[in-house]
Design a protein around this motif. Structure first.
Motif, PDB file in Angstrom:
ATOM      1  N   GLY A 139       7.086  17.018   0.527  1.00 17.18           N
ATOM      2  CA  GLY A 139       6.714  18.384   0.173  1.00 17.18           C
ATOM      3  C   GLY A 139       7.204  19.414   1.166  1.00 17.18           C
ATOM      4  N   SER A 140       6.371  20.404   1.417  1.00 17.44           N
ATOM      5  CA  SER A 140       6.767  21.519   2.273  1.00 17.44           C
ATOM      6  C   SER A 140       6.947  21.106   3.733  1.00 17.44           C
ATOM      7  N   SER A 141       6.382  19.970   4.131  1.00 18.13           N
ATOM      8  CA  SER A 141       6.521  19.538   5.525  1.00 18.13           C
ATOM      9  C   SER A 141       7.780  18.689   5.753  1.00 18.13           C
ATOM     10  N   TYR A 142       8.464  18.298   4.688  1.00 18.87           N
ATOM     11  CA  TYR A 142       9.672  17.473   4.802  1.00 18.87           C
ATOM     12  C   TYR A 142      10.764  18.266   5.509  1.00 18.87           C
ATOM     13  N   GLY A 143      11.295  17.692   6.575  1.00 19.60           N
ATOM     14  CA  GLY A 143      12.352  18.348   7.334  1.00 19.60           C
ATOM     15  C   GLY A 143      11.855  19.311   8.396  1.00 19.60           C
ATOM     16  N   GLU A 144      10.547  19.535   8.447  1.00 13.99           N
ATOM     17  CA  GLU A 144       9.934  20.417   9.441  1.00 13.99           C
ATOM     18  C   GLU A 144       9.433  19.554  10.603  1.00 13.99           C
ATOM     19  N   SER A 145       9.729  19.968  11.821  1.00 18.40           N
ATOM     20  CA  SER A 145       9.228  19.230  12.978  1.00 18.40           C
ATOM     21  C   SER A 145       7.720  19.429  13.071  1.00 18.40           C
ATOM     22  N   LYS A 146       6.980  18.305  13.057  1.00 17.82           N
ATOM     23  CA  LYS A 146       5.520  18.363  13.125  1.00 17.82           C
ATOM     24  C   LYS A 146       5.003  17.087  13.767  1.00 17.82           C
ATOM     25  N   TYR A 147       3.763  17.148  14.263  1.00 20.52           N
ATOM     26  CA  TYR A 147       3.175  15.972  14.881  1.00 20.52           C
ATOM     27  C   TYR A 147       2.853  14.942  13.808  1.00 20.52           C
ATOM     28  N   GLU A 180       0.844  -1.200   0.000  1.00 17.75           N
ATOM     29  CA  GLU A 180       0.000   0.000   0.000  1.00 17.75           C
ATOM     30  C   GLU A 180       0.874   1.243   0.000  1.00 17.75           C
ATOM     31  N   HIS A 181       0.411   2.276  -0.708  1.00 19.83           N
ATOM     32  CA  HIS A 181       1.049   3.589  -0.737  1.00 19.83           C
ATOM     33  C   HIS A 181      -0.098   4.594  -0.683  1.00 19.83           C
ATOM     34  N   LEU A 182      -0.365   5.131   0.513  1.00 19.02           N
ATOM     35  CA  LEU A 182      -1.554   5.947   0.745  1.00 19.02           C
ATOM     36  C   LEU A 182      -1.171   7.393   1.044  1.00 19.02           C
ATOM     37  N   PRO A 183      -1.706   8.358   0.279  1.00 19.75           N
ATOM     38  CA  PRO A 183      -1.358   9.765   0.498  1.00 19.75           C
ATOM     39  C   PRO A 183      -2.007  10.344   1.752  1.00 19.75           C
ATOM     40  N   VAL A 184      -1.348  11.326   2.309  1.00 17.55           N
ATOM     41  CA  VAL A 184      -1.887  12.120   3.421  1.00 17.55           C
ATOM     42  C   VAL A 184      -1.897  13.566   2.930  1.00 17.55           C
ATOM     43  N   GLY A 185      -2.904  13.885   2.139  1.00 14.49           N
ATOM     44  CA  GLY A 185      -2.945  15.203   1.511  1.00 14.49           C
ATOM     45  C   GLY A 185      -1.674  15.431   0.727  1.00 14.49           C
ATOM     46  N   SER A 186      -1.127  16.628   0.842  1.00 11.85           N
ATOM     47  CA  SER A 186       0.149  16.938   0.187  1.00 11.85           C
ATOM     48  C   SER A 186       1.310  16.875   1.178  1.00 11.85           C
ATOM     49  N   LEU A 187       1.037  16.360   2.392  1.00  7.02           N
ATOM     50  CA  LEU A 187       2.039  16.374   3.453  1.00  7.02           C
ATOM     51  C   LEU A 187       2.881  15.105   3.531  1.00  7.02           C
ATOM     52  N   GLY A 188       2.397  14.003   2.945  1.00  2.29           N
ATOM     53  CA  GLY A 188       3.161  12.770   3.050  1.00  2.29           C
ATOM     54  C   GLY A 188       2.379  11.581   2.556  1.00  2.29           C
TER      55      GLY A 188
END
Length: 138
Positions: free
Chosen positions: A67-75, A38-46
């Motif tokens: 995308g833009s969240s790569y390398g950014e600390s996020k939950y 499986e390869h399931l998208p999470v919006g444009s975040l991952g």
């Protein structure tokens, strides 16, 4: 003075070796074995990748940031449940593994024994949260 230069050169080499060891790419740091099922998208975040290893019977999941969240600390959070194969409408959980926290690149990997069982995954990046149906029974 020559001893000081030798010591400084040795420290520089040691620091370079440490940096190259610590800075392994995120993909190298946490791999799942087996075949991608499986390869399931999470919006444009991952995206969530789920793998199955026929040699071990294990399923493994890793939630990857892009995308833009790569390398950014996020939950980020990922949970993989192995359910009884007797129902595809209710997940009678036989095994679960999860990982959550503030990450820059990925959450997981998480692993459950899946042979003869169904799967359900729940995953979240920032405020986008998803749950799969019960699937991959077998």
């Amino acid at each position: 003075m020559r001893i000081v230069k030798l010591v400084m050169a040795a420290l520089t080499l040691a620091a370079a070796a440490l940096v190259s060891t610590v800075s392994a790419s995120p993909a190298q740091a946490a791999d799942c074995s087996g075949s991608l099922i499986e390869h399931l998208p999470v919006g444009s975040l991952g995206y969530l990748d789920i793998y199955y290893s026929s040699s071990t019977g294990n399923n493994c999941a890793r939630l990857n940031s892009t995308g833009s969240s790569y390398g950014e600390s996020k939950y980020m959070s990922v949970r993989l449940n192995a359910c009884s194969a007797s129902s595809t409408s209710v997940c009678n959980v036989l095994d679960t593994d999860s990982d959550s926290g503030y990450f820059e690149y990925y959450a997981g990997p998480v692993t459950v024994y899946g042979k003869g069982r169904c799967l359900r995954a729940t995953y979240q990046i920032k405020s986008i949260s998803k749950m799969t149906p019960i699937f991959h029974c077998g």
